[in-house]
Design a protein around this motif. Sequence first.
Motif, mmCIF file in Angstrom:
data_model
loop_
_atom_site.group_PDB
_atom_site.id
_atom_site.type_symbol
_atom_site.label_atom_id
_atom_site.label_comp_id
_atom_site.label_asym_id
_atom_site.label_seq_id
_atom_site.Cartn_x
_atom_site.Cartn_y
_atom_site.Cartn_z
ATOM 1 N N VAL A 181 18.841 18.498 4.098
ATOM 2 C CA VAL A 181 20.136 18.855 3.528
ATOM 3 C C VAL A 181 20.869 17.605 3.064
ATOM 4 C CG1 VAL A 181 22.399 19.836 4.062
ATOM 5 C CG2 VAL A 181 20.327 20.993 4.842
ATOM 6 N N THR A 184 19.322 16.449 -0.216
ATOM 7 C CA THR A 184 19.749 17.297 -1.331
ATOM 8 C C THR A 184 21.179 16.981 -1.744
ATOM 9 O OG1 THR A 184 18.276 19.047 -0.527
ATOM 10 C CG2 THR A 184 19.976 19.675 -2.113
ATOM 11 N N ALA A 185 22.056 16.755 -0.765
ATOM 12 C CA ALA A 185 23.454 16.429 -1.077
ATOM 13 C C ALA A 185 23.548 15.093 -1.811
ATOM 14 C CB ALA A 185 24.270 16.386 0.210
ATOM 15 N N PHE A 189 24.885 14.328 -5.574
ATOM 16 C CA PHE A 189 25.887 13.290 -5.844
ATOM 17 C C PHE A 189 25.401 12.337 -6.920
ATOM 18 C CE2 PHE A 189 27.258 8.911 -4.922
ATOM 19 C CZ PHE A 189 28.630 9.042 -5.121
#
Length: 271
Positions: A181, A184-185, A189
């Motif tokens: 996660v 992916t974040a 960004f």
Amino acid sequence: MSQILITKKNQQKHPFHLVDPSPWPFVAAIGAFSSTFGGVMYMHLYQGGGFLLSSGIFTILYVMYVWWRDIVREGTFEGQHTGAVQQGLRMGMILFIVSEVMFFFAFFWAFFHSSLSPVPEIGGVWPPEGIEILSPWEVPLLNTVILLSSGATVTWAHHAIVAGDRNQALTGLVATIVLAVVFTALQGFEYLTAPFSIADSVYGSTFYLTTGFHGFHVFIGTCFLTVCTVRLYLHHFTRQHHFGFEAAAWYWHFVDVVWLFLFITIYWWGS
């Protein structure tokens, strides 16, 4: 006098799983047809296209749940996944990963075709003129460390399952999902702050196509590992019978290796 009900298991003289008749392939085909047809109608502004597209997607998601529910029941509770069946499943997963490798091979081919001999339209240089590239030693390097760490944690979970340590396996799987996660974040960004878009020459096209396709695989792998975590929590996996997790681990290691190639070629060498 109490009656004792004895259920006689069907005897078969082979180790293979002959599946029962199922409606889900037919229902899934209807859902795929509806989503495709509805998508075309929706994009051409025909009335009812949005409803047909939504109903098709819902049908596919529903079939994904009920079909895999049946497979879990057959393999976990009915004992249908014998050694021979698991061998076939392993071969199928290997062939699937090989097909995914061919996808990325084509994308890397497009990248090197454009970068090794830059055409005059992009200035004869690589990266093309006017493109402000991303530094490979910032978010990309951090994402590399995160993804390699997730590969270590999923291996930790696998060894824990084989050793019969369920708590350690759950910890390793949760750590892997958290790292996925975070990756992916950070990738999202990076896309938001990138100084170029997918429309900026062949560099933007190959960059976003390859990294975006890899990001999609990370999302699928995260879902895969999440399902494995739930199944492990529900005691579906044993020391000898846990191919569902093995397939997820193989897939995740494939995602790791592809990212290493991405980092070395597109982010570092291509800069």
